[in-house]
Design a protein around this motif. Structure first.
Motif, PDB file in Angstrom:
ATOM      1  N   PRO A 102       0.808  -1.235   0.000  1.00  7.05           N
ATOM      2  CA  PRO A 102       0.000   0.000   0.000  1.00  7.05           C
ATOM      3  C   PRO A 102       0.835   1.276   0.000  1.00  7.05           C
ATOM      4  O   PRO A 102       0.865   2.016   0.986  1.00  7.05           O
ATOM      5  CB  PRO A 102      -0.819  -0.136   1.289  1.00  7.05           C
ATOM      6  N   ILE A 103       1.491   1.552  -1.110  1.00  3.02           N
ATOM      7  CA  ILE A 103       2.354   2.730  -1.202  1.00  3.02           C
ATOM      8  C   ILE A 103       1.554   4.014  -1.007  1.00  3.02           C
ATOM      9  O   ILE A 103       1.924   4.890  -0.218  1.00  3.02           O
ATOM     10  CB  ILE A 103       3.073   2.766  -2.561  1.00  3.02           C
ATOM     11  N   GLU A 104       0.435   4.136  -1.716  1.00  8.18           N
ATOM     12  CA  GLU A 104      -0.343   5.381  -1.647  1.00  8.18           C
ATOM     13  C   GLU A 104      -0.936   5.598  -0.266  1.00  8.18           C
ATOM     14  O   GLU A 104      -0.940   6.720   0.249  1.00  8.18           O
ATOM     15  CB  GLU A 104      -1.434   5.369  -2.715  1.00  8.18           C
ATOM     16  N   ALA A 105      -1.447   4.538   0.366  1.00  5.93           N
ATOM     17  CA  ALA A 105      -2.007   4.664   1.713  1.00  5.93           C
ATOM     18  C   ALA A 105      -0.917   5.058   2.710  1.00  5.93           C
ATOM     19  O   ALA A 105      -1.160   5.874   3.620  1.00  5.93           O
ATOM     20  CB  ALA A 105      -2.662   3.352   2.135  1.00  5.93           C
ATOM     21  N   THR A 106       0.274   4.521   2.549  1.00  8.18           N
ATOM     22  CA  THR A 106       1.386   4.877   3.434  1.00  8.18           C
ATOM     23  C   THR A 106       1.763   6.343   3.264  1.00  8.18           C
ATOM     24  O   THR A 106       1.998   7.062   4.244  1.00  8.18           O
ATOM     25  CB  THR A 106       2.604   3.984   3.138  1.00  8.18           C
ATOM     26  N   LEU A 107       1.811   6.799   2.024  1.00 11.50           N
ATOM     27  CA  LEU A 107       2.094   8.216   1.764  1.00 11.50           C
ATOM     28  C   LEU A 107       1.045   9.123   2.389  1.00 11.50           C
ATOM     29  O   LEU A 107       1.356  10.166   2.957  1.00 11.50           O
ATOM     30  CB  LEU A 107       2.149   8.462   0.258  1.00 11.50           C
ATOM     31  N   ARG A 108      -0.209   8.699   2.280  1.00 11.48           N
ATOM     32  CA  ARG A 108      -1.286   9.507   2.856  1.00 11.48           C
ATOM     33  C   ARG A 108      -1.149   9.592   4.380  1.00 11.48           C
ATOM     34  O   ARG A 108      -1.394  10.649   4.985  1.00 11.48           O
ATOM     35  CB  ARG A 108      -2.647   8.918   2.462  1.00 11.48           C
ATOM     36  N   ALA A 109      -0.743   8.498   5.006  1.00 12.47           N
ATOM     37  CA  ALA A 109      -0.523   8.509   6.452  1.00 12.47           C
ATOM     38  C   ALA A 109       0.625   9.447   6.810  1.00 12.47           C
ATOM     39  O   ALA A 109       0.550  10.172   7.813  1.00 12.47           O
ATOM     40  CB  ALA A 109      -0.227   7.094   6.946  1.00 12.47           C
ATOM     41  N   MET A 110       1.664   9.482   6.015  1.00 12.12           N
ATOM     42  CA  MET A 110       2.786  10.379   6.266  1.00 12.12           C
ATOM     43  C   MET A 110       2.396  11.824   6.015  1.00 12.12           C
ATOM     44  O   MET A 110       2.845  12.737   6.720  1.00 12.12           O
ATOM     45  CB  MET A 110       3.969   9.986   5.376  1.00 12.12           C
ATOM     46  N   TRP A 111       1.573  12.038   5.001  1.00 14.83           N
ATOM     47  CA  TRP A 111       1.133  13.386   4.660  1.00 14.83           C
ATOM     48  C   TRP A 111       0.357  14.028   5.813  1.00 14.83           C
ATOM     49  O   TRP A 111       0.512  15.216   6.101  1.00 14.83           O
ATOM     50  CB  TRP A 111       0.264  13.336   3.403  1.00 14.83           C
ATOM     51  N   HIS A 112      -0.481  13.241   6.472  1.00 14.39           N
ATOM     52  CA  HIS A 112      -1.326  13.757   7.552  1.00 14.39           C
ATOM     53  C   HIS A 112      -0.714  13.586   8.943  1.00 14.39           C
ATOM     54  O   HIS A 112      -1.300  14.044   9.927  1.00 14.39           O
ATOM     55  CB  HIS A 112      -2.695  13.076   7.513  1.00 14.39           C
ATOM     56  N   ASN A 113       0.440  12.948   9.022  1.00 19.59           N
ATOM     57  CA  ASN A 113       1.122  12.759  10.307  1.00 19.59           C
ATOM     58  C   ASN A 113       2.589  13.123  10.111  1.00 19.59           C
ATOM     59  O   ASN A 113       3.424  12.254   9.866  1.00 19.59           O
ATOM     60  CB  ASN A 113       0.978  11.317  10.799  1.00 19.59           C
ATOM     61  N   ARG A 114       2.894  14.419  10.242  1.00 20.99           N
ATOM     62  CA  ARG A 114       4.224  14.913   9.890  1.00 20.99           C
ATOM     63  C   ARG A 114       5.342  14.344  10.754  1.00 20.99           C
ATOM     64  O   ARG A 114       6.514  14.420  10.399  1.00 20.99           O
ATOM     65  CB  ARG A 114       4.244  16.437   9.965  1.00 20.99           C
ATOM     66  N   GLN A 115       4.994  13.770  11.909  1.00 16.10           N
ATOM     67  CA  GLN A 115       6.035  13.191  12.747  1.00 16.10           C
ATOM     68  C   GLN A 115       6.589  11.901  12.165  1.00 16.10           C
ATOM     69  O   GLN A 115       7.648  11.421  12.592  1.00 16.10           O
ATOM     70  CB  GLN A 115       5.516  12.930  14.168  1.00 16.10           C
ATOM     71  N   VAL A 116       5.898  11.354  11.174  1.00 17.64           N
ATOM     72  CA  VAL A 116       6.381  10.148  10.491  1.00 17.64           C
ATOM     73  C   VAL A 116       7.252  10.587   9.323  1.00 17.64           C
ATOM     74  O   VAL A 116       6.764  11.102   8.328  1.00 17.64           O
ATOM     75  CB  VAL A 116       5.206   9.273  10.002  1.00 17.64           C
ATOM     76  N   LYS A 117       8.551  10.386   9.449  1.00 14.67           N
ATOM     77  CA  LYS A 117       9.504  10.842   8.431  1.00 14.67           C
ATOM     78  C   LYS A 117       9.962   9.721   7.506  1.00 14.67           C
ATOM     79  O   LYS A 117      10.380   9.975   6.382  1.00 14.67           O
ATOM     80  CB  LYS A 117      10.734  11.457   9.111  1.00 14.67           C
TER      81      LYS A 117
END
Length: 393
Positions: A189-204
């Motif tokens: 799930p590349i896109e879902a992972t990116l979306r999680a990073m986009w909305h949770n900036r602490q995930v680098k």
């Protein structure tokens, strides 16, 4: 009466960057928030660049290894495979001469260090020519479409070759870094992972799991004990962006059927045994306990989790571009050296930060996590480029 002279030294603040001014009191670097970042994530092709690193290997001049790797990009989704811009960084090398040391007399080890003989040099040169031709002639329905080949004149090593790509070839806020022999073994799930990073900036940084770190949480607990394990659990994230199709991911998904085991029955049996091992793990038990206390997960969805990692894996991972450029490769920190791998130098620094600042705060400086869908299966595999040979060889 004795006279005491006291001399004070200082550096003018205007000559110091913000990071350097804070270095004594705060270890690490925290990128500033992007004020103009929209709430809704743009299309994946607008925010993600694929970086693939390569260097001389036995199978040159054939491009077969990279073709097999790129072919697995389809498991990351259509937009990822066909729309995202890709950069293949071809590291430089040097030819053997009288200055070659004894430790590089082994040809395989020498090649890993970018030292090649005359035939290998010619093969690598032809490989880069073949690769460039493959990318330039690729149609829009090819995974090699929109791919740039970046050739380095001198030997950089994995870490500095990656740094070059980040500085010279990337304009997107995120990158996914893939070595030339790493593959996607099943839908990821590349896109879902990116979306999680986009909305949770602490995930680098989010690493795609491989077989060796699938039970990372259990290994961490057995090594560091209960108190550290409890602190680690507070850092685990389960963002709603990672609620994905339960028929594909999670314990009830068709994970094993979707796994690439090359049609080998024995390998499938090993994978089935791995699933059973995972279901007996602390990681699985903790997730089941969390699910029991959170019955709001939509029907038909599987909740994926982000497990904090204190080891920076060079395996397939998505990372915020600024985090790489402005922190990991920040020159004053010297966390990566020429000729080496990022994980070898950066991982001890993460451990040092945790020792100095505590687990929660120390980890927050790096923001690195591993993706787990709790199916008992890993996302990525390894073709071992150093030993890979084509059929004609």
């Amino acid at each position: 009466q004795p006279i005491i002279f006291v001399k004070f030294y200082f550096l003018p603040e205007e000559n110091l960057s913000e990071t350097e001014q804070l270095e004594d009191s705060i270890f690490g670097y925290t990128p500033s928030e992007e004020l103009d970042r929209p709430e809704e994530m743009p299309p994946i092709e607008n925010i993600l660049t694929v970086i693939v690193t390569t260097s001389p290997i036995k199978s040159n001049p054939s491009t077969e290894l990279l073709e097999r790797v790129f072919d697995t990009f389809r498991r990351g989704g259509h937009s990822f495979a066909y729309k995202c811009r890709k950069v293949i960084v071809c590291d430089g090398c040097r030819q053997r001469d009288e200055k070659t040391t004894k430790k590089h007399t082994n040809f395989k080890q020498a090649m890993r260090n970018g030292i090649v003989n005359d035939d290998q040099f010619e093969n690598y040169t032809q490989f880069k020519h073949n690769l460039t031709k493959l990318c330039e002639s690729a149609p829009e329905d090819s995974v090699f479409w929109n791919t740039r080949v970046e050739e380095l004149d001198t030997r950089h090593g994995y870490g500095f070759a990656l740094r070059h790509a980040l500085r010279e070839c990337v304009s997107t806020p995120y990158v996914i870094v893939i070595q030339h022999d790493r593959t996607f073994m099943r839908p990821t799930p590349i896109e879902a992972t990116l979306r999680a990073m986009w909305h949770n900036r602490q995930v680098k940084y989010v690493g795609m799991s491989m077989r060796s770190n699938l039970l990372y949480r259990d290994h961490f607990g057995s090594k560091y004990g209960r108190s550290y394990m409890e602190a680690m659990k507070t850092c685990i994230m389960r963002p709603p962006e990672l609620q994905v199709d339960g028929t594909v991911y999670g314990p009830e998904g068709a994970t094993l059927d979707n796994m690439d085991y090359g049609g080998q029955p024995r390998l499938r049996q090993n994978l089935e045994a791995l699933v059973e091992t995972y279901r007996a793990s602390m990681c699985h038990a903790d997730h089941q306990k969390w699910l029991a206390s959170n019955p709001t997960i939509p029907s038909g969805k599987a909740q994926l989790s982000l497990t904090p990692t204190f080891f920076w894996y060079d395996n397939v991972h998505i990372c915020e571009t600024a985090h790489y450029r402005d922190f990991v490769f920040h020159p004053p920190y010297k966390m990566v050296v020429r000729g080496g791998f990022v994980e070898d130098k950066l991982s001890p620094v993460i451990k040092k930060a945790v020792e100095r600042m505590g687990l929660v705060q120390g980890h927050a400086r790096f923001g690195c996590y591993l993706l787990d869908d709790h199916s008992g299966m890993f996302f990525t595999g390894h073709l071992d480029g150093g030993s890979y040979l084509t059929k004609d060889k």
